[in-house]
Write an enzyme that holds these catalytic residues in place. Structure first.
Site, mmCIF file in Angstrom:
data_model
loop_
_atom_site.group_PDB
_atom_site.id
_atom_site.type_symbol
_atom_site.label_atom_id
_atom_site.label_comp_id
_atom_site.label_asym_id
_atom_site.label_seq_id
_atom_site.Cartn_x
_atom_site.Cartn_y
_atom_site.Cartn_z
ATOM 1 N N PHE A 2 -10.667 -2.996 0.789
ATOM 2 C CA PHE A 2 -10.729 -2.992 0.061
ATOM 3 C C PHE A 2 -11.158 -2.065 -1.620
ATOM 4 C CE2 PHE A 2 -6.914 -5.026 1.746
ATOM 5 C CZ PHE A 2 -5.851 -4.087 2.020
ATOM 6 N N CYS A 14 0.743 -1.091 -0.151
ATOM 7 C CA CYS A 14 -0.016 -0.339 -0.155
ATOM 8 C C CYS A 14 1.196 0.890 0.296
ATOM 9 C CB CYS A 14 -0.934 0.127 1.681
ATOM 10 S SG CYS A 14 -1.828 -1.436 1.013
ATOM 11 N N ASN A 63 -10.135 1.525 0.873
ATOM 12 C CA ASN A 63 -8.456 1.667 0.484
ATOM 13 C C ASN A 63 -7.817 1.120 -0.725
ATOM 14 O OD1 ASN A 63 -6.319 0.424 0.956
ATOM 15 N ND2 ASN A 63 -5.777 -0.322 2.960
ATOM 16 N N HIS A 120 -2.396 7.909 4.264
ATOM 17 C CA HIS A 120 -3.236 6.214 3.212
ATOM 18 C C HIS A 120 -4.216 5.655 3.867
ATOM 19 C CE1 HIS A 120 -3.937 2.932 1.822
ATOM 20 N NE2 HIS A 120 -3.554 1.654 2.393
HETATM 21 C C1 WCA Z 1 -12.809 -2.312 9.390
HETATM 22 C C2 WCA Z 1 -11.914 -3.021 10.851
HETATM 23 C C3 WCA Z 1 -11.598 -4.766 10.547
HETATM 24 C C4 WCA Z 1 -12.949 -3.057 12.301
HETATM 25 O O1 WCA Z 1 -13.028 -1.435 12.874
HETATM 26 P P1 WCA Z 1 -12.848 -1.988 15.090
HETATM 27 O O2 WCA Z 1 -12.994 -0.041 14.561
HETATM 28 O O3 WCA Z 1 -11.710 -2.297 14.361
HETATM 29 O O4 WCA Z 1 -13.928 -2.607 15.170
HETATM 30 P P2 WCA Z 1 -14.099 -3.862 16.264
HETATM 31 O O5 WCA Z 1 -12.980 -3.177 17.263
HETATM 32 O O6 WCA Z 1 -15.603 -3.665 16.750
HETATM 33 O O7 WCA Z 1 -13.669 -4.815 15.165
HETATM 34 C C5 WCA Z 1 -14.713 -5.723 15.006
HETATM 35 C C6 WCA Z 1 -14.439 -7.200 14.834
HETATM 36 O O8 WCA Z 1 -13.442 -7.116 13.762
HETATM 37 C C7 WCA Z 1 -12.390 -8.156 14.133
HETATM 38 N N1 WCA Z 1 -11.301 -7.424 13.468
HETATM 39 C C8 WCA Z 1 -10.472 -6.335 13.303
HETATM 40 N N2 WCA Z 1 -9.282 -5.870 12.853
HETATM 41 C C9 WCA Z 1 -9.898 -7.379 12.251
HETATM 42 C C10 WCA Z 1 -8.565 -8.223 11.475
HETATM 43 N N3 WCA Z 1 -7.085 -7.555 10.806
HETATM 44 N N4 WCA Z 1 -8.582 -9.393 11.122
HETATM 45 C C11 WCA Z 1 -9.594 -9.864 11.684
HETATM 46 N N5 WCA Z 1 -10.365 -9.940 12.410
HETATM 47 C C12 WCA Z 1 -10.275 -7.991 12.752
HETATM 48 C C13 WCA Z 1 -11.960 -7.342 16.027
HETATM 49 O O9 WCA Z 1 -11.903 -8.288 16.885
HETATM 50 C C14 WCA Z 1 -13.809 -7.809 16.226
HETATM 51 O O10 WCA Z 1 -14.719 -9.135 15.957
HETATM 52 P P3 WCA Z 1 -15.002 -9.102 17.961
HETATM 53 O O11 WCA Z 1 -12.965 -9.661 18.794
HETATM 54 O O12 WCA Z 1 -15.012 -11.079 17.462
HETATM 55 O O13 WCA Z 1 -15.411 -8.757 19.054
HETATM 56 C C15 WCA Z 1 -11.183 -2.448 11.322
HETATM 57 O O14 WCA Z 1 -10.276 -3.208 12.016
HETATM 58 C C16 WCA Z 1 -9.715 -2.309 9.841
HETATM 59 O O15 WCA Z 1 -10.215 -0.985 9.077
HETATM 60 N N6 WCA Z 1 -8.853 -3.219 9.684
HETATM 61 C C17 WCA Z 1 -7.823 -3.128 8.946
HETATM 62 C C18 WCA Z 1 -6.934 -2.148 9.186
HETATM 63 C C19 WCA Z 1 -5.498 -2.855 8.236
HETATM 64 O O16 WCA Z 1 -4.788 -3.204 8.887
HETATM 65 N N7 WCA Z 1 -5.120 -1.983 6.691
HETATM 66 C C20 WCA Z 1 -4.719 -2.376 6.319
HETATM 67 C C21 WCA Z 1 -3.230 -1.183 6.202
HETATM 68 S S1 WCA Z 1 -1.918 -1.291 4.907
HETATM 69 C C22 WCA Z 1 -2.157 -1.679 3.305
HETATM 70 O O17 WCA Z 1 -3.461 -0.889 3.635
HETATM 71 C C23 WCA Z 1 -1.507 -2.384 2.388
HETATM 72 C C24 WCA Z 1 -1.936 -4.006 3.132
HETATM 73 C C25 WCA Z 1 -0.917 -4.554 1.268
HETATM 74 C C26 WCA Z 1 -1.461 -4.586 0.469
HETATM 75 C C27 WCA Z 1 -1.573 -4.816 -0.439
HETATM 76 C C28 WCA Z 1 -0.173 -5.568 -0.471
HETATM 77 O O18 WCA Z 1 0.476 -6.301 -1.600
HETATM 78 C C29 WCA Z 1 0.436 -5.897 1.201
HETATM 79 C C30 WCA Z 1 -0.025 -4.733 1.625
#
Ligand code: WCA
Length: 457
Positions: free
Chosen positions: A293, A240, A411, A378
């Protein structure tokens, strides 16, 4: 469009062993803002605001100085300057043109959640509730995709069925759709620049979602009617921060010669790499990546502006770092069933805790602080932007453009930064700030930043 002239002025009188080069004012006022003074050895500490002094060691390494003086007639270099070799009439590289494009389909995220939850999409029990939650938490209202879930469902069962070999189908879809938006954003950037496209000397294309051979760079040379002698290459699966790395690379190429005009293109079709929900519902990460994404492409033309070219950002400094011990935080495997992305839950925490230190080191030498720059961060995810805002104590308007891109496009991986910079340009100066930082986050966790001086109004 004539390139900037490289009018070298030899200064034999400065080639002495004196400890002080008294004044550069005679030389500098010839061109007002943007003159670079190249000297051998180190020692130049001081320049007028807006004028950079390049200090070249005998080994050819460079460091820059930017200063606080506002009076062009009082520019002093009070260091040891044994060989002032030449004054080069040269401005910092600038972003001279920019264009973005998205594929035609638009998903509203509330519909997206419903589509994923359809019984024919094999969602295991409870999946729709989780998908709906993630969609709501993502901060994304809509996004563009090259393929729709229905198209994939009907035409590419291997892609639709979790875990089946499908890399070839995914790359075929990329080939079909990826070129369209690559051409579209490049044409927009070239038009925006307004120069003669035969002056483009370099073309670099980045994508983390597809690969072709001959690659997009080769195909763009013909599609855009660029010179066959353009120096070109394709960089795949960088991640990214690819767009910010593109800016940094273009800046370095442009600094090497005022005649260079560099076209950077980032094309991302995450929809062709989306992984379905696994029947055991253990791969929650698939749902996260499927949701956050979006698809898009962005292009810029970079070069040292000639007298007739008007940049809207000058590129002042580039910086890179990695966050130690984060190699598992953001990682992607290329597998037979497509790209398997892993985003650990600690990404927002890790990114935000290191971003402040990184930004401070980028801004300190210019006497800038967090409040004095716009943050073109980003749009990796809502919790990342929230955490940066909180940890770095930013005002809401500083990340506003990153948030609006996330909200309306998702994203878009490496292409995202161009959409964010375009928002800055469209909206004009925010709170009178003269500076913007393009900030990218990539695998491991890597951080890339480019400090830009705003020229747009
Ligand atoms: C929308 C999300 C997924 C949830 O929002 P939240 O504010 O954390 O909401 P919650 O705290 O209510 O969480 C909701 C649920 O999602 C779960 N969760 C929360 N992140 C997670 C998680 N990464 N996994 C799997 N469960 C989760 C979290 O645990 C929870 O589940 P549970 O525990 O059962 O209540 C948010 O965490 C989010 O956007 N996460 C992604 C952030 C992120 O790492 N972005 C990537 C940046 S780097 C980039 O863009 C480049 C990438 C790339 C691209 C191409 C390439 O080749 C190489 C690299």
């Amino acid at each position: 469009m004539a390139p900037a002239s490289d009018s070298a002025v030899e200064e034999p009188s400065l080639a002495n062993t004196g400890a002080v080069m008294k004044s550069l004012s005679d030389l500098v006022v010839q061109n007002g803002n943007g003159v670079h003074v190249r000297c051998r050895d180190d020692g130049l500490k001081d320049t007028k605001a807006g004028i950079e002094i390049k200090i070249m060691s005998d080994l050819g390494t460079e460091s820059n100085g930017v200063a606080a003086h506002t009076n062009t007639n009082d520019i002093r270099c009070e260091g040891y300057v044994p060989y002032a070799v030449k004054l080069v009439e040269q401005r910092p590289p600038g972003i001279l043109g920019m264009g973005t494009a998205n594929p035609p389909h638009t998903y509203k995220m509330d519909e997206f959640a419903k589509i994923l939850a359809k019984p024919e999409f094999n969602g295991p029990p409870g999946a729709e509730v989780f998908v709906d939650r993630i969609c709501k938490a993502s901060g994304i209202k809509k996004k563009h995709t090259a393929v729709t879930a229905d198209e994939v469902y009907a035409g590419y069962p291997n892609i639709y069925n979790f875990g089946e070999p499908s890399l070839d189908d995914r790359f075929k879809l990329f080939e079909k759709q990826g070129m369209n938006i690559s051409i579209e954003c490049s044409e927009r950037a070239l038009k925006d620049w307004g120069g003669d496209r035969s002056a483009i000397t370099h073309l670099i294309v980045f994508s983390s979602t597809g690969m072709l051979t001959p690659a997009i760079d080769y195909r763009l040379l013909e599609a855009l009617n660029l010179s066959p002698n353009v120096k070109h290459y394709f960089v795949s699966f960088l991640g990214c921060h690819g767009g910010v790395i593109g800016l940094r690379t273009a800046c370095e190429i442009a600094e090497a010669d005022p005649k260079h005009r560099v076209l950077i293109v980032c094309t991302e079709l995450s929809s062709v790499q989306a992984q379905n929900i696994d029947p055991a519902f253990t791969r929650l990460n698939n749902i996260v990546t499927l949701t956050i994404f979006g698809d898009g492409a962005g292009a810029v033309v970079v070069g040292q502006p000639s007298k007739t070219e008007v940049p809207f950002f000058e590129m002042i400094r580039c910086k890179s770092t990695i966050i130690p011990n984060t190699s598992k935080s953001i990682s992607v495997m290329i597998t037979q069933h497509g790209l398997d992305a892993n985003l650990e839950k600690d990404v927002p925490k890790n990114v935000s805790s290191s971003t402040g230190v990184f930004m401070k080191s980028l801004l300190d030498e210019f006497g800038l602080d967090f409040a004095s720059v716009g943050w073109a961060a980003h749009p990796g995810g809502k919790p990342i932007l929230d955490a940066i805002e909180k940890v770095c104590g930013l005002l809401p308007d500083q990340l506003e453009n990153s948030r609006s891109v996330l909200e309306n496009k998702g994203n878009m991986s490496s292409a995202s930064v161009f959409f964010v910079l375009d928002e800055f340009r469209k909206k004009g100066r925010v709170a009178g700030r003269d500076w913007t930082v393009a900030l990218g986050f990539g695998p491991g966790i890597s951080i890339e930043g480019v400090l830009l001086r705003n020229i747009y109004h």
